[in-house]
Design a protein around this motif. Structure first.
Motif, PDB file in Angstrom:
ATOM      1  N   ARG A  41      21.067  59.441  32.643  1.00 38.18           N
ATOM      2  CA  ARG A  41      22.210  59.207  33.528  1.00 38.18           C
ATOM      3  C   ARG A  41      21.761  58.764  34.912  1.00 38.18           C
ATOM      4  NH1 ARG A  41      27.126  63.479  33.113  1.00 38.18           N
ATOM      5  NH2 ARG A  41      27.907  61.964  34.624  1.00 38.18           N
ATOM      6  N   GLY A  91      29.703  52.438  38.598  1.00 33.02           N
ATOM      7  CA  GLY A  91      28.965  53.532  39.217  1.00 33.02           C
ATOM      8  C   GLY A  91      27.560  53.159  39.619  1.00 33.02           C
ATOM      9  N   THR A 104      23.729  55.205  40.457  1.00 28.94           N
ATOM     10  CA  THR A 104      23.043  56.455  40.166  1.00 28.94           C
ATOM     11  C   THR A 104      21.705  56.528  40.882  1.00 28.94           C
ATOM     12  OG1 THR A 104      21.952  55.566  38.193  1.00 28.94           O
ATOM     13  CG2 THR A 104      24.117  56.573  37.895  1.00 28.94           C
ATOM     14  N   GLU A 163      25.343  60.774  40.823  1.00 30.06           N
ATOM     15  CA  GLU A 163      26.097  59.614  40.341  1.00 30.06           C
ATOM     16  C   GLU A 163      27.390  59.487  41.129  1.00 30.06           C
ATOM     17  OE1 GLU A 163      28.903  58.701  36.555  1.00 30.06           O
ATOM     18  OE2 GLU A 163      26.831  59.243  36.044  1.00 30.06           O
ATOM     19  N   SER A 219      30.812  57.209  41.095  1.00 26.20           N
ATOM     20  CA  SER A 219      31.532  56.246  40.267  1.00 26.20           C
ATOM     21  C   SER A 219      32.991  56.184  40.681  1.00 26.20           C
ATOM     22  CB  SER A 219      31.424  56.607  38.779  1.00 26.20           C
ATOM     23  OG  SER A 219      31.995  57.877  38.525  1.00 26.20           O
TER      24      SER A 219
END
Length: 417
Positions: A46, A360, A362, A381, A383
């Protein structure tokens, strides 16, 4: 003996949390369909935008492509558990709201089977539902609330056949969970009714993966990855219930089941394709680009009588990520994994004629534990989810993800003295 005790402990832990579903996003859009979908990414992935179809690592579990299990070292045992925390800002016209959420995200483990095979199993979220909002109606008001989601208890295996650079693998999952969508109706006369739609899924899910890598020089490698999950009708049931809320409060409620429908033949999931390309430079820099496609437009989703239906469209997602490790054998700061990524996702649900999109950015770090191969993966993150062409609810999210990836040497026998 130590290994056996740990395996038993992990099995008990997996069984005890089988009904846990982390609220990855508290969103009114999650009232549609099966909720907000996930892509099997771990905390480390992620932090790189959610990539992983072509990722190969003997130190990180990659459930996004089961072919990656074959990359594990023959004496390594991996255990990865992640949690997330969510801060959401939502705006609908002049109305603004803030919410917090979070919880257990996933739990996975991986181990070798001989020298050319690897296996993994664990618990992953497939979708999550969580929302609470209301609006005014003639002579009263509506309140909408939802909770639940679908989970995957999976087991997978991969093998490196005797073709240089090739690995293939497969996951089989038990897909389960309950989604509840509640509609409270408050009338000006004081009466309150609850209309509840419940979906219970109990089914299996398959995923197949392939990775092919080519060495470029002594320290560089290019890997292509492909995954495929066949579409299928779902098994389980859905039903609607009507309550008089005053009877619920007095513990005298007799629910009126308005309709019961079997999912098979009425609800389905489409096939899923994932492709990725990964390039590693001198074991220090890793770059990957992924693409996901799901033809949801033709999926079945039959609405219960008197309940709101859902319109689907094809979903696609583009993601890219970079990981940089200054010196894998250097001091602590040089062994930290520095990660960045980005993604753009067009969701599968539609609200009227409006598509739902999410973008998004990250950022993350893989922090090595002292005197150990264990890595603590910390990620951030940001988004935004919005609709177009109409300007509906706009949501901004800040996710904090924390994963602990235990890396232990197993299956090693000490020499007799």
């Amino acid at each position: 003996m130590k290994q056996n005790r740990l395996i038993i402990t992990l099995l008990v832990l997996l069984a005890s949390i089988a009904s846990v579903n982390a609220q990855d996003a508290l969103s009114p859009y999650s009232r549609y369909g099966y909720g907000n979908l996930r892509d099997n990414s771990t905390s480390a992935q992620r932090a790189m935008g959610g990539v992983g179809y072509a990722m190969q690592s003997g130190r990180q579990i990659n459930v996004m492509n089961p072919a990656a299990y074959a990359s594990i070292d023959s004496m390594t045992f991996l255990f990865d558990m992640g949690i997330n925390m969510t801060h959401q800002w939502a705006q609908d016209g002049d109305a603004k709201d803030k919410k917090f959420g979070g919880g257990l995200d996933y739990i996975t483990l991986q181990f070798p089977i001989g020298k050319i095979m690897g296996a993994s199993f664990g618990l992953l979220p497939y979708s999550s539902t969580g929302y609470s909002f209301g609006d005014a109606i003639e002579n009263g008001a509506n309140s909408f609330q939802g909770a639940g989601g679908l989970n995957q208890m999976y087991a997978g295996v991969a093998i490196r056949p005797y073709i240089p650079g090739l690995s293939v693998g497969a996951n089989i999952s038990y897909l389960f969970g309950t989604i509840r969508n509640d509609n409270y109706v408050f009338t000006s006369g004081g009466a309150t009714s609850l209309f509840e739609r419940v979906m219970e899924v109990r089914d299996y899910h398959l995923q197949f993966g392939l990775q092919y890598g080519v060495n470029i020089g002594a320290d560089n490698k290019l890997v292509a990855g492909v995954t495929y999950s066949p579409g299928k009708d779902l098994r389980g049931k859905t039903y609607g219930i009507k309550y008089d809320v005053s009877d619920i409060d007095n513990n005298t409620a007799t629910p009126d089941t308005t309709q019961t429908m079997q999912l098979k033949g009425n609800y389905s999931m489409p096939e899923t394709w994932g492709v990725g390309l990964n390039y590693t430079f001198k074991n220090k820099l890793m770059v990957e680009v992924d693409y996901t496609y799901q033809p949801w437009k033709n999926a079945k989703y039959t609405a219960l009588e008197g309940y709101e239906g859902t319109r689907f469209d094809n979903r696609w997602k583009v993601a890219a990520g970079i990981q940089y490790t200054p010196n894998p054998r250097g001091n602590w700061l040089q062994r930290v994994n520095y990660r960045i990524g980005a993604f753009h996702d067009r969701d599968y649900i539609m609200v009227g004629d409006n598509h739902i999109k999410r973008q998004g950015l990250t950022l993350g770090f893989g922090l090595p534990a002292p005197r150990s191969k264990t890595v603590i993966n910390l990620g951030l993150e940001y988004s935004r989810r919005s609709a177009s062409p109409a300007k509906l609810v706009k949501e901004d999210y800040l996710f904090i993800t924390l994963g602990i990836n235990f890396n232990e040497v197993w299956f090693f026998r000490n020499k007799l003295q």
